[in-house]
Design a protein around this motif. Structure first.
Motif, PDB file in Angstrom:
ATOM      1  N   ARG B  87      84.037  41.861 -14.853  1.00 48.39           N
ATOM      2  CA  ARG B  87      85.350  42.695 -15.438  1.00 48.39           C
ATOM      3  C   ARG B  87      85.616  43.596 -14.453  1.00 48.39           C
ATOM      4  O   ARG B  87      86.960  43.547 -14.276  1.00 48.39           O
ATOM      5  CB  ARG B  87      84.957  43.815 -16.652  1.00 48.39           C
ATOM      6  CG  ARG B  87      85.896  43.736 -17.534  1.00 48.39           C
ATOM      7  CD  ARG B  87      85.425  44.857 -18.607  1.00 48.39           C
ATOM      8  NE  ARG B  87      86.552  45.796 -19.138  1.00 48.39           N
ATOM      9  CZ  ARG B  87      86.247  46.699 -19.901  1.00 48.39           C
ATOM     10  NH1 ARG B  87      85.392  46.695 -20.575  1.00 48.39           N
ATOM     11  NH2 ARG B  87      87.181  47.489 -19.895  1.00 48.39           N
ATOM     12  N   TYR B  88      84.961  44.295 -13.417  1.00 45.37           N
ATOM     13  CA  TYR B  88      85.566  45.240 -11.993  1.00 45.37           C
ATOM     14  C   TYR B  88      86.394  44.373 -11.453  1.00 45.37           C
ATOM     15  O   TYR B  88      87.293  44.738 -10.968  1.00 45.37           O
ATOM     16  CB  TYR B  88      84.507  45.944 -11.859  1.00 45.37           C
ATOM     17  CG  TYR B  88      84.792  46.992 -10.848  1.00 45.37           C
ATOM     18  CD1 TYR B  88      84.767  48.209 -11.346  1.00 45.37           C
ATOM     19  CD2 TYR B  88      84.921  46.738  -9.506  1.00 45.37           C
ATOM     20  CE1 TYR B  88      85.288  49.213 -10.346  1.00 45.37           C
ATOM     21  CE2 TYR B  88      85.432  47.843  -8.613  1.00 45.37           C
ATOM     22  CZ  TYR B  88      85.488  48.961  -9.040  1.00 45.37           C
ATOM     23  OH  TYR B  88      85.828  49.868  -8.221  1.00 45.37           O
ATOM     24  N   ASN B  89      85.779  43.303 -10.972  1.00 44.57           N
ATOM     25  CA  ASN B  89      86.327  42.415  -9.874  1.00 44.57           C
ATOM     26  C   ASN B  89      87.763  41.724 -10.498  1.00 44.57           C
ATOM     27  O   ASN B  89      88.758  41.791  -9.924  1.00 44.57           O
ATOM     28  CB  ASN B  89      85.328  41.464  -9.373  1.00 44.57           C
ATOM     29  CG  ASN B  89      84.469  41.773  -8.408  1.00 44.57           C
ATOM     30  OD1 ASN B  89      84.878  42.053  -7.119  1.00 44.57           O
ATOM     31  ND2 ASN B  89      83.132  42.115  -8.835  1.00 44.57           N
ATOM     32  N   ALA B  90      87.638  41.236 -11.598  1.00 48.82           N
ATOM     33  CA  ALA B  90      88.941  40.794 -12.208  1.00 48.82           C
ATOM     34  C   ALA B  90      90.019  41.716 -12.375  1.00 48.82           C
ATOM     35  O   ALA B  90      91.107  41.551 -12.162  1.00 48.82           O
ATOM     36  CB  ALA B  90      88.631  40.045 -13.605  1.00 48.82           C
ATOM     37  N   GLN B  91      89.671  43.052 -12.495  1.00 48.64           N
ATOM     38  CA  GLN B  91      90.712  44.087 -12.773  1.00 48.64           C
ATOM     39  C   GLN B  91      91.202  44.287 -11.109  1.00 48.64           C
ATOM     40  O   GLN B  91      92.653  44.114 -11.326  1.00 48.64           O
ATOM     41  CB  GLN B  91      89.981  45.412 -13.168  1.00 48.64           C
ATOM     42  CG  GLN B  91      90.794  46.580 -13.331  1.00 48.64           C
ATOM     43  CD  GLN B  91      91.717  46.447 -14.694  1.00 48.64           C
ATOM     44  OE1 GLN B  91      91.209  45.871 -15.666  1.00 48.64           O
ATOM     45  NE2 GLN B  91      92.683  47.316 -14.563  1.00 48.64           N
ATOM     46  N   GLU B  92      90.429  44.358 -10.454  1.00 50.09           N
ATOM     47  CA  GLU B  92      91.023  44.610  -9.084  1.00 50.09           C
ATOM     48  C   GLU B  92      91.844  43.413  -8.603  1.00 50.09           C
ATOM     49  O   GLU B  92      92.834  43.455  -7.991  1.00 50.09           O
ATOM     50  CB  GLU B  92      89.690  44.445  -7.895  1.00 50.09           C
ATOM     51  CG  GLU B  92      88.979  45.829  -7.928  1.00 50.09           C
ATOM     52  CD  GLU B  92      88.072  45.801  -6.852  1.00 50.09           C
ATOM     53  OE1 GLU B  92      88.032  46.920  -5.890  1.00 50.09           O
ATOM     54  OE2 GLU B  92      87.317  44.870  -6.532  1.00 50.09           O
ATOM     55  N   MET B  93      91.420  41.930  -9.050  1.00 50.01           N
ATOM     56  CA  MET B  93      92.123  40.979  -8.614  1.00 50.01           C
ATOM     57  C   MET B  93      93.447  40.728  -9.370  1.00 50.01           C
ATOM     58  O   MET B  93      94.403  40.029  -8.618  1.00 50.01           O
ATOM     59  CB  MET B  93      91.159  39.842  -8.814  1.00 50.01           C
ATOM     60  CG  MET B  93      90.001  39.574  -7.716  1.00 50.01           C
ATOM     61  SD  MET B  93      88.568  38.653  -8.198  1.00 50.01           S
ATOM     62  CE  MET B  93      89.337  36.896  -8.097  1.00 50.01           C
ATOM     63  N   CYS B  94      93.551  41.413 -10.252  1.00 46.85           N
ATOM     64  CA  CYS B  94      94.741  41.195 -11.106  1.00 46.85           C
ATOM     65  C   CYS B  94      96.094  41.905 -10.092  1.00 46.85           C
ATOM     66  O   CYS B  94      97.109  41.226 -10.010  1.00 46.85           O
ATOM     67  CB  CYS B  94      94.818  42.280 -12.434  1.00 46.85           C
ATOM     68  SG  CYS B  94      94.152  41.480 -13.591  1.00 46.85           S
TER      69      CYS B  94
END
Lengths: 96, 398
Positions: B87-94
């Motif tokens: 979840r954390y990585n996906a948020q940054e990648m957005c």
């Protein structure tokens, strides 16, 4: 102040980064893994565009790849592929 | 004969964003990773907790009683660790997935936004205050893991963060069942207002922390005769939002102000709204802002804010789920905001307790008209916040 053509937006986030594992190297590895997972998806989609262009046009150029706009049905198919792909790659072990 | 300004279509700033083939593919992948974390892994985590972790702790006489104890019980579990890290990585990648295309589009976006701010072809306006002090609760961390959030400026007349937050937001919600459409919240709440207060006809609407105004525009459509105002502390998002509203043909008056103390006269508005706002400001600021709302709201007016459900409204497990963002999504006020009763907050701000409310309203885009009528008659409950419903609180004024 820089001109608008020279702006490079910061890629690092301000604030303390949480660690979800005892060894922070695993948190870093997860970033590598998810970026790589994403790049495989990107590569697969590029191949899919090439195949679709070959089917419809019989030839392919870089410009045609860039200009390619998937229709709604293609977009839906691609979303279903990404969903299934992630479910395979991110398969969790059964809890012990 | 020269065409009148209204006949010349106003260009769309969002069409200047032109990701490459591979950037689009990357955005699509990130949307799906985000969906995988927030829908699929969230569900798996809940099942693991319900079926394995909680029963085990219960047998040992250590059943977690509140959200913090639930979090503690999960910290070392793989289901929690991988849910969290993905979840954390996906948020940054957005945001990372849209930044290169925003950088390329930036000069043209700035030129267009500047031109529209000078001409106001639709009749809105943009009023910036370069001397406004951006509160530390906004600048100390990059909220939502978005570098620069709504306020950072990298060049003159900058709109970059407007575009980054707008397009990053589209990647974020691209595969979310209830958040695909920007403005879904404004649409759902205005739909509810029209049914709850059928004779209510606001003359002036104010949206607090409006960012790009995407949740304000549906209120303008619902109440086309009302004047619309949106305030935010971030200049780039206001410039960008102004350009969008002018393109959409909806006149909105954007101004750069801190909602704690605005320059509007007393009783200037009869509808005051906000979406996803209060949990991003300090608790002290929340109290000041609600007092300011009381000052600004005219007699007969309505105030309604979409927010996270407060701690007392939901289960301990759901509190654990929501409070995750506090440390892991750079939203430091999340937990302390949610610990308060919004009705109590309204009362402390000077609104009558009996005129203050909190409730879930259905997502109007997905709930269905027939079921909505049943909800209005009290025969059907709204789905939970973020799962087909939206939590709101507010007050009316005599």
């Amino acid at each position: 102040m820089t001109t608008s053509a020279e702006v490079h937006l910061p890629r690092q986030t301000k604030g303390k980064r949480p660690h979800f594992f005892e060894d922070p190297s695993i948190d870093q590895m997860m970033t590598f893994l998810l970026e790589l997972t994403t790049e495989v998806g990107v590569l697969r989609e590029r191949l899919d565009t090439v195949e679709r262009l070959l089917d419809s046009e019989g030839s392919v150029t870089r410009a045609a790849i860039e200009a390619y706009q998937p229709d709604a049905a293609t977009e839906q198919e691609r979303a279903a592929w990404r969903d299934a792909y992630l479910k395979r790659v991110l398969r969790m072990h059964a809890p012990e | 004969m020269a065409a009148s300004p209204k006949e010349i279509p106003v260009p769309n700033i969002e069409e200047l964003f032109r990701p490459t083939h591979d950037e689009r593919a990357r955005q699509g992948m990130v949307s799906m990773i985000r969906k995988h974390a927030i829908i699929d892994m969230r569900r798996a985590l809940k099942a693991d907790y319900d079926e394995r972790i909680e029963p085990k702790l219960e047998r040992e006489g250590r059943k977690p009683e509140d959200w913090a104890a639930i979090e503690k019980s999960l910290e070392r579990e793989p289901s929690y660790r991988f849910y969290s890290t993905i979840r954390y990585n996906a948020q940054e990648m957005c945001y990372l997935s849209v930044q290169p295309a925003v950088e390329r589009a930036l000069p043209a976006m700035i030129d267009l936004a500047k031109d529209l701010a000078a001409r106001n072809p639709t009749g809105g306006s943009l009023r910036l205050n370069p001397n406004l002090e951006i509160p530390r609760y906004i600048t100390a961390l990059d909220v939502h893991l978005a570098p620069g959030w709504v306020h950072a400026e990298y060049t003159a007349d900058d709109v970059a963060q407007g575009a980054v937050v707008a397009f990053g937001g589209k990647v974020f919600s691209g595969q979310h069942p209830y958040r695909k459409k920007a403005g879904a919240v404004g649409e759902s709440i205005s739909y509810w207002l029209k049914r709850q207060y059928p004779n209510f006809k606001p003359k002036r609407i104010l949206d607090l922390g409006t960012t790009m105004g995407k949740n304000l525009l549906p209120y303008c459509t619902a109440y086309p005769h009302a004047e619309a105002y949106g305030i935010d502390v971030g200049a780039p998002v206001l410039r960008y939002g102004h350009a969008i509203a002018e393109h959409e043909g909806i006149p909105v008056h954007f101004s750069q102000q801190n909602a704690e103390a605005t320059d509007f006269p007393d009783g200037h508005f009869d509808l005051i709204v906000s979406s996803f706002f209060f949990h991003e400001v300090s608790v002290k600021a929340t109290k000041k802002i609600l007092k300011e709302c009381n000052r600004l709201l005219a007699p007969g007016g309505v105030m309604v804010h979409m927010e996270l459900p407060d701690e007392a409204t939901v289960s301990p497990y759901e509190n654990f789920f929501w409070n995750w963002d506090t440390l892991n999504n750079n939203e430091p006020w999340y937990t302390s905001y949610r610990a308060q009763d919004p009705v109590q907050l309204c009362e402390e701000a000077g609104f009558g307790r009996d005129r203050s409310f909190k409730l879930h309203v259905p997502d109007s885009l997905t709930f269905g008209e027939e079921r909505y009528e049943k909800f209005m008659r009290g025969e059907l409950e709204s789905p939970a916040h973020g799962s087909g419903g939206w939590f709101v609180f507010g007050a009316t004024k005599q």
